[in-house]
Motif scaffolding. Structure first.
Motif, PDB file in Angstrom:
ATOM      1  N   LYS A  58      -2.268  12.555 -15.418  1.00  9.45           N
ATOM      2  CA  LYS A  58      -2.883  11.694 -14.414  1.00  9.45           C
ATOM      3  C   LYS A  58      -1.830  11.141 -13.460  1.00  9.45           C
ATOM      4  CE  LYS A  58      -6.328  10.195 -17.678  1.00  9.45           C
ATOM      5  NZ  LYS A  58      -6.623   9.201 -18.699  1.00  9.45           N
ATOM      6  N   ILE A  59      -2.175  11.083 -12.191  1.00  5.58           N
ATOM      7  CA  ILE A  59      -1.349  10.394 -11.195  1.00  5.58           C
ATOM      8  C   ILE A  59      -2.023   9.053 -10.957  1.00  5.58           C
ATOM      9  CG2 ILE A  59      -0.468  10.405  -8.838  1.00  5.58           C
ATOM     10  CD1 ILE A  59      -0.679  13.493  -8.945  1.00  5.58           C
ATOM     11  N   ILE A  60      -1.311   7.975 -11.264  1.00  2.00           N
ATOM     12  CA  ILE A  60      -1.866   6.627 -11.166  1.00  2.00           C
ATOM     13  C   ILE A  60      -1.351   5.965  -9.888  1.00  2.00           C
ATOM     14  CG2 ILE A  60      -2.099   4.392 -12.320  1.00  2.00           C
ATOM     15  CD1 ILE A  60      -3.173   6.725 -14.000  1.00  2.00           C
ATOM     16  N   LEU A  61      -2.272   5.499  -9.056  1.00  2.00           N
ATOM     17  CA  LEU A  61      -1.934   4.745  -7.857  1.00  2.00           C
ATOM     18  C   LEU A  61      -2.303   3.289  -8.114  1.00  2.00           C
ATOM     19  CD1 LEU A  61      -3.508   7.035  -5.098  1.00  2.00           C
ATOM     20  CD2 LEU A  61      -1.177   7.059  -5.961  1.00  2.00           C
ATOM     21  N   THR A  62      -1.363   2.380  -7.875  1.00  3.48           N
ATOM     22  CA  THR A  62      -1.608   0.956  -8.085  1.00  3.48           C
ATOM     23  C   THR A  62      -1.357   0.217  -6.782  1.00  3.48           C
ATOM     24  OG1 THR A  62      -0.799   1.216 -10.351  1.00  3.48           O
ATOM     25  CG2 THR A  62      -0.984  -1.023  -9.515  1.00  3.48           C
ATOM     26  N   ALA A  63      -2.305  -0.623  -6.404  1.00  3.60           N
ATOM     27  CA  ALA A  63      -2.164  -1.402  -5.170  1.00  3.60           C
ATOM     28  C   ALA A  63      -0.973  -2.339  -5.289  1.00  3.60           C
ATOM     29  CB  ALA A  63      -3.433  -2.198  -4.901  1.00  3.60           C
ATOM     30  N   ILE A  64      -0.184  -2.423  -4.222  1.00  4.15           N
ATOM     31  CA  ILE A  64       0.920  -3.383  -4.167  1.00  4.15           C
ATOM     32  C   ILE A  64       0.379  -4.606  -3.436  1.00  4.15           C
ATOM     33  CG2 ILE A  64       3.198  -3.859  -3.225  1.00  4.15           C
ATOM     34  CD1 ILE A  64       3.855  -0.923  -3.620  1.00  4.15           C
ATOM     35  N   THR A  65       0.331  -5.717  -4.155  1.00  4.10           N
ATOM     36  CA  THR A  65      -0.282  -6.912  -3.587  1.00  4.10           C
ATOM     37  C   THR A  65       0.746  -7.876  -3.016  1.00  4.10           C
ATOM     38  OG1 THR A  65      -0.223  -7.944  -5.766  1.00  4.10           O
ATOM     39  CG2 THR A  65      -2.240  -6.789  -5.152  1.00  4.10           C
ATOM     40  N   GLU A  66       2.019  -7.614  -3.272  1.00  7.94           N
ATOM     41  CA  GLU A  66       3.050  -8.551  -2.837  1.00  7.94           C
ATOM     42  C   GLU A  66       4.310  -7.775  -2.491  1.00  7.94           C
ATOM     43  OE1 GLU A  66       5.635 -11.535  -5.501  1.00  7.94           O
ATOM     44  OE2 GLU A  66       3.530 -12.077  -5.346  1.00  7.94           O
ATOM     45  N   GLU A  67       5.015  -8.237  -1.497  1.00  5.28           N
ATOM     46  CA  GLU A  67       6.290  -7.621  -1.131  1.00  5.28           C
ATOM     47  C   GLU A  67       7.311  -7.895  -2.236  1.00  5.28           C
ATOM     48  OE1 GLU A  67       7.093  -5.591   1.494  1.00  5.28           O
ATOM     49  OE2 GLU A  67       4.952  -5.613   1.831  1.00  5.28           O
ATOM     50  N   PRO A  68       8.247  -6.964  -2.484  1.00  2.00           N
ATOM     51  CA  PRO A  68       9.198  -7.111  -3.592  1.00  2.00           C
ATOM     52  C   PRO A  68      10.027  -8.394  -3.548  1.00  2.00           C
ATOM     53  CG  PRO A  68       9.365  -4.920  -2.633  1.00  2.00           C
ATOM     54  CD  PRO A  68       8.420  -5.709  -1.781  1.00  2.00           C
ATOM     55  N   ARG A  69      10.410  -8.854  -2.382  1.00  2.00           N
ATOM     56  CA  ARG A  69      11.267 -10.047  -2.285  1.00  2.00           C
ATOM     57  C   ARG A  69      10.522 -11.254  -1.720  1.00  2.00           C
ATOM     58  NH1 ARG A  69      14.219  -5.655  -2.144  1.00  2.00           N
ATOM     59  NH2 ARG A  69      13.880  -5.019  -0.025  1.00  2.00           N
ATOM     60  N   ALA A  70       9.206 -11.234  -1.848  1.00  2.00           N
ATOM     61  CA  ALA A  70       8.422 -12.372  -1.349  1.00  2.00           C
ATOM     62  C   ALA A  70       8.820 -13.627  -2.118  1.00  2.00           C
ATOM     63  CB  ALA A  70       6.932 -12.090  -1.529  1.00  2.00           C
ATOM     64  N   GLY A  71       9.047 -14.697  -1.393  1.00  2.00           N
ATOM     65  CA  GLY A  71       9.388 -15.962  -2.028  1.00  2.00           C
ATOM     66  C   GLY A  71      10.865 -16.178  -2.281  1.00  2.00           C
ATOM     67  N   TRP A  72      11.702 -15.182  -2.029  1.00  2.00           N
ATOM     68  CA  TRP A  72      13.141 -15.325  -2.290  1.00  2.00           C
ATOM     69  C   TRP A  72      13.748 -16.429  -1.435  1.00  2.00           C
ATOM     70  CZ3 TRP A  72      16.521 -10.466  -3.452  1.00  2.00           C
ATOM     71  CH2 TRP A  72      16.024  -9.815  -4.583  1.00  2.00           C
TER      72      TRP A  72
END
Length: 88
Positions: free
Chosen positions: A43-57
């Motif tokens: 299976k190829i699993i696609l997951t929604a990205i809900t937040e930027e990786p460095r959000a809040g830094w």
């Protein structure tokens, strides 16, 4: 929301191949413009990205700076920094 399985044809897109995701499917999964992909078995699993990786830094750095804790984690001068055996 569970959608019925839909069979889609894999299409050539440039040098790659892809599947066009229907709008209702994307919206139901919360997918906007980025997904994380990984493989589990066949299976190829696609997951929604809900937040930027460095959000809040930025806020975290400002909070850390306000603590007035300026102790160095690594010394300015290392013990072997002036080692005469080194060739420059």
């Amino acid at each position: 929301m569970i959608m019925d399985a839909t069979i889609k044809k894999i299409q050539k897109i440039g040098n790659s191949q892809g599947v066009i995701l229907p709008a209702l499917l994307r919206e139901s999964a919360g997918v906007t413009d980025k997904v994380r992909m990984h493989v589990e078995g066949n299976k190829i699993i696609l997951t929604a990205i809900t937040e930027e990786p460095r959000a809040g830094w930025s806020a975290q750095f400002k909070a850390a700076a306000s603590l007035d804790d300026h102790e160095l984690l690594i010394p300015d001068v290392l013990e072997d920094e002036f080692n005469e055996d080194w060739t420059w």
